[in-house]
Design a protein around this motif. Structure first.
Motif, short mmCIF file in Angstrom:
data_model
loop_
_atom_site.label_atom_id
_atom_site.label_comp_id
_atom_site.label_asym_id
_atom_site.label_seq_id
_atom_site.Cartn_x
_atom_site.Cartn_y
_atom_site.Cartn_z
N ILE A 91 0.66 -1.20 0.03
CA ILE A 91 0.17 0.00 0.13
C ILE A 91 0.98 1.23 -0.01
O ILE A 91 0.54 2.13 -0.84
N LYS A 92 2.12 1.20 0.67
CA LYS A 92 2.67 2.53 0.93
C LYS A 92 3.52 2.59 -0.57
O LYS A 92 3.47 3.76 -1.14
N GLU A 93 3.92 1.53 -1.30
CA GLU A 93 4.53 1.53 -2.55
C GLU A 93 3.35 2.35 -3.54
O GLU A 93 3.84 3.14 -4.29
N SER A 94 2.24 1.52 -3.44
CA SER A 94 1.08 2.10 -4.25
C SER A 94 0.75 3.36 -4.22
O SER A 94 0.75 4.36 -4.96
N GLU A 95 0.85 4.00 -2.83
CA GLU A 95 0.62 5.35 -2.60
C GLU A 95 1.46 6.46 -3.07
O GLU A 95 1.37 7.24 -3.48
N GLN A 96 2.85 5.70 -3.01
CA GLN A 96 4.04 6.62 -3.55
C GLN A 96 3.70 6.81 -5.11
O GLN A 96 4.00 7.98 -5.69
N ILE A 97 3.56 5.62 -5.76
CA ILE A 97 3.39 5.58 -7.22
C ILE A 97 2.24 6.70 -7.59
O ILE A 97 2.41 7.45 -8.41
N LEU A 98 1.15 6.44 -6.69
CA LEU A 98 0.03 7.30 -7.16
C LEU A 98 0.10 8.86 -7.05
O LEU A 98 -0.05 9.51 -7.76
N GLN A 99 1.05 9.17 -5.94
CA GLN A 99 1.36 10.35 -5.76
C GLN A 99 2.32 11.01 -6.76
O GLN A 99 2.18 12.15 -7.24
N ASN A 100 3.27 10.10 -7.12
CA ASN A 100 4.23 10.49 -8.06
C ASN A 100 3.33 10.72 -9.47
O ASN A 100 3.58 11.65 -10.34
N SER A 101 2.35 9.62 -9.60
CA SER A 101 1.74 9.76 -10.96
C SER A 101 0.74 11.03 -10.98
O SER A 101 0.73 11.78 -11.99
N ALA A 102 0.23 11.42 -9.79
CA ALA A 102 -0.48 12.39 -9.67
C ALA A 102 0.06 13.81 -9.88
O ALA A 102 -0.30 14.80 -10.66
N ALA A 103 1.44 13.75 -9.28
CA ALA A 103 2.22 15.13 -9.55
C ALA A 103 2.71 15.12 -11.14
O ALA A 103 2.40 16.17 -11.71
N VAL A 104 2.91 14.00 -11.71
CA VAL A 104 3.39 14.03 -13.22
C VAL A 104 2.10 14.71 -14.02
O VAL A 104 2.23 15.41 -14.95
N LEU A 105 0.79 14.06 -13.62
CA LEU A 105 -0.30 14.45 -14.27
C LEU A 105 -0.69 15.85 -14.10
O LEU A 105 -0.90 16.49 -15.12
N ARG A 106 -0.38 16.35 -13.01
CA ARG A 106 -0.85 17.67 -12.51
C ARG A 106 0.27 18.31 -13.38
O ARG A 106 -0.03 19.79 -14.01
N GLU A 107 1.68 18.24 -13.56
CA GLU A 107 2.49 18.99 -14.19
C GLU A 107 2.21 18.89 -15.73
O GLU A 107 2.29 19.81 -16.26
N SER A 108 1.73 17.72 -16.21
CA SER A 108 1.35 17.70 -17.79
C SER A 108 0.21 18.50 -18.17
O SER A 108 0.08 19.10 -19.01
N GLU A 109 -0.70 18.41 -17.16
CA GLU A 109 -2.04 19.31 -17.31
C GLU A 109 -1.62 20.80 -17.25
O GLU A 109 -2.12 21.57 -18.22
N GLU A 110 -0.81 21.12 -16.36
CA GLU A 110 -0.66 22.71 -16.05
C GLU A 110 0.49 23.06 -17.43
O GLU A 110 0.19 23.92 -18.12
N ARG A 111 1.29 21.98 -18.13
CA ARG A 111 2.00 22.29 -19.14
C ARG A 111 1.22 22.39 -20.29
O ARG A 111 1.49 23.40 -21.47
N PHE A 112 0.25 21.63 -20.34
CA PHE A 112 -0.69 21.63 -21.60
C PHE A 112 -1.59 22.77 -21.65
O PHE A 112 -1.90 23.35 -22.70
N HIS A 113 -2.19 23.03 -20.56
CA HIS A 113 -2.95 24.37 -20.49
C HIS A 113 -1.98 25.88 -20.98
O HIS A 113 -2.41 26.55 -21.41
N VAL A 114 -0.49 25.53 -20.54
CA VAL A 114 0.05 26.75 -20.63
C VAL A 114 0.24 26.79 -21.98
O VAL A 114 0.31 27.89 -22.90
N MET A 115 0.46 25.60 -22.59
CA MET A 115 0.62 25.73 -24.18
C MET A 115 -0.39 26.05 -25.09
O MET A 115 -0.47 26.84 -25.93
N THR A 116 -1.65 25.64 -24.74
CA THR A 116 -2.63 25.88 -25.45
C THR A 116 -3.11 27.25 -25.11
O THR A 116 -3.61 28.01 -25.92
N SER A 117 -3.01 27.58 -23.79
CA SER A 117 -3.31 29.24 -23.71
C SER A 117 -2.24 30.11 -24.39
O SER A 117 -2.68 31.40 -24.79
#
Length: 520
Positions: free
Chosen positions: A156-182
């Motif tokens: 569970i601890k490893e999965s939480e860490q993976i989910l946190q990392n994935s969520a951070a990467v996803l947020r970064e990608s979304e922010e980068r995508f919104h900046v690009m499209t804007s």
């Protein structure tokens, strides 16, 4: 949902804190766990413990001293701990047999006679050992559950860490995508259309819709007519036709047209999108709509400038032709008459005084030849400025041009006239005459031809002139990269007439120039 996540996080933290001091014990218990040993190893351990217990019993007290199970009890317990319930039961049965054989009278034999004391002694020993075996088995199972729980916590601890990392990467990608499209100077969009429906649905629209159209991006996603309904009526049909072709052929969707903004301003946009299949009947596009109003305005200004320059060129050409006509007539009427009168006077003087004065006769003869050459030069200049045959129409002018070309270039030139009305306005006839004259000049200078044809054909709304030769030809690409003022002049005259020009040539296979001009 937030409360459940908080409780889950707190539970994981408490279990991890409880787990830290137990890790050393956990390592030891892991070694004690029966699953860490094979079944044969467990029974070997139990046998070794039984032998040790027997030797210990013999060393502590003689066989006649009583207490037959003195050292067997811990042996069975250790066998159960180290080998599991099966190993414990095996050790218990062997210990009962050994105790009855060696430490319960009659010694060194197994009596089949019922003895209540012996019976209950065995029962008590077995009951105690069974209790120990059950307790140890329960501890083993509890420890197994503890290990499993600990393993799950780690996962569970490893999965939480993976989910946190994935969520951070996803947020970064979304922010980068919104900046690009804007920052894209237009609208980035995604839309789809079902083959069974005519409705176009937008699944994503960037924030660029606000500065371009003055409309919120969410409004377009909720109602596609906020975009489609604002397209100018004269461009709406082209918009839907291009979309239908792109969906049918999965080809690039490319459309440009005018659209009305929320402020009532008309803007030009260029829409480009790449299609892809989504399911069986749905076509999805990913694309961008860019504001091209400034470039479209510049293009229209450029076209207006080109039309103005072309009109100016046509006017200058017309003025030039009128000036040529005027000069040609002046030379023909004034200079021609003077030269004719001068020749007559010279001829009269020769008749009157030439016979009496041979020297004067010679001078007058020379003057007559000089006047004749001057008259020929005046005629040639007049024809070059404007052939008199042009006043008789394009057919007469072309007949004169073919005959004149054959005379000075010494190349046979044939004029082929097909059936039909071959009539042009004075301006068009003059322009066509100059085009054919320039083509013949190029043939005489560069083609090294031995035969030339001028073919005139008439269609319903065009009059076409083909100038063909059998000369050495040329490379169209190389000529296009050089400034050929003759060809430039031909193209400009054809453009003024709003006609079509086609030049075909191959090295060693001659050249063909086809000019088609519209006729009423």
């Amino acid at each position: 949902m937030q409360t459940l996540d908080t409780e889950h996080t707190l539970s994981c933290c408490i279990l991890r804190r409880m787990n830290k001091p137990l890790k050393g014990i956990d390592v030891f218990l892991n070694w004690l766990t029966p699953s860490q040993h094979g079944s044969a190893t467990s029974y070997l351990i139990a046998s070794g413990l039984i032998v040790a217990a027997l030797l210990g019993r013999l060393a502590i007290a003689p066989s006649e001293s009583g207490m037959p199970f003195l050292t067997f009890f811990p042996a069975v317990m250790l066998a159960a701990i180290l080998g599991g319930a099966g190993s414990g039961l095996f050790a218990m049965l062997v210990c009962v047999v050994l105790a009855n054989y060696m430490f319960i009278p009659p010694f060194n034999s197994l009596s089949l006679t019922f003895n209540a004391h012996v019976f209950w002694t065995n029962i008590v020993f077995c009951a105690e050992e069974m209790t120990v075996i059950l307790v140890v088995e329960a501890m083993h199972r509890q420890h197994s559950r503890f290990i499993t729980t600990n393993h799950l916590l780690e996962k569970i601890k490893e999965s939480e860490q993976i989910l946190q990392n994935s969520a951070a990467v996803l947020r970064e990608s979304e922010e980068r995508f919104h900046v690009m499209t804007s920052n894209v100077p237009g609208i980035v969009f995604q839309c789809h259309r079902d083959a069974n429906e005519d409705r176009l649905r937008f699944t994503y629209v960037s924030n660029g819709a606000e500065p371009l159209l003055g409309i919120n991006a969410m409004a377009i996603q909720m109602d596609e007519n906020e975009f489609i309904g604002r397209i100018a009526d004269k461009h709406s049909c082209a918009f839907h036709d291009s979309m239908t072709r792109s969906q049918a052929n999965l080809s690039l969707w490319n459309w440009e047209g005018a659209i009305l903004t929320a402020e009532g301003q008309m803007k030009w946009i260029n829409l480009r999108a790449t299609p892809r299949r989504y399911g069986e009947n749905i076509c999805m596009w990913d694309g961008v709509a860019i504001n091209i109003t400034d470039s479209k305005t510049n293009e229209e200004e450029l076209l207006r400038s080109q039309h103005m320059l072309r009109d100016l060129s046509a006017h200058l050409e017309n003025v030039r032709e009128e000036e040529r006509k005027h000069i040609a007539r002046e030379i023909h009427d004034e200079l021609g008459q003077v030269l004719t009168a001068l020749r007559m006077d010279v001829s009269l003087a020769r008749l009157s005084f030439g016979e009496s004065n041979p020297q004067l006769m010679e001078r007058l003869q020379s003057m007559t030849q000089l006047v004749d050459r001057t008259i020929d030069s005046a005629r040639h200049i007049t024809s070059s400025l404007r052939p008199g045959a042009l006043d008789l129409g394009i057919v007469a002018a072309l007949e004169w041009l073919a005959e004149d070309f054959t005379g000075y270039a010494h190349i046979p030139c044939e004029l082929v006239m097909n059936n039909g009305d071959i009539t042009l306005s004075e301006f068009s006839a003059t322009a066509v005459f100059r085009i054919i004259q320039e083509s013949l000049t190029n043939i005489a200078r560069h083609a090294a031809a031995t035969q030339v044809e001028i073919i005139v054909t008439r269609t319903d709304d065009h009059l076409c002139f083909d100038i063909r030769d059998n000369g050495k030809g040329f490379d169209l690409y190389s000529v296009a990269n050089h400034k050929s003022f003759g060809l430039i002049g031909i193209r400009e005259r054809v453009a003024i007439l709003e006609g079509d020009l086609a030049i075909n040539s191959k090295l060693g296979r001659g050249t063909s120039v086809r000019v088609c001009v519209p006729v009423a």
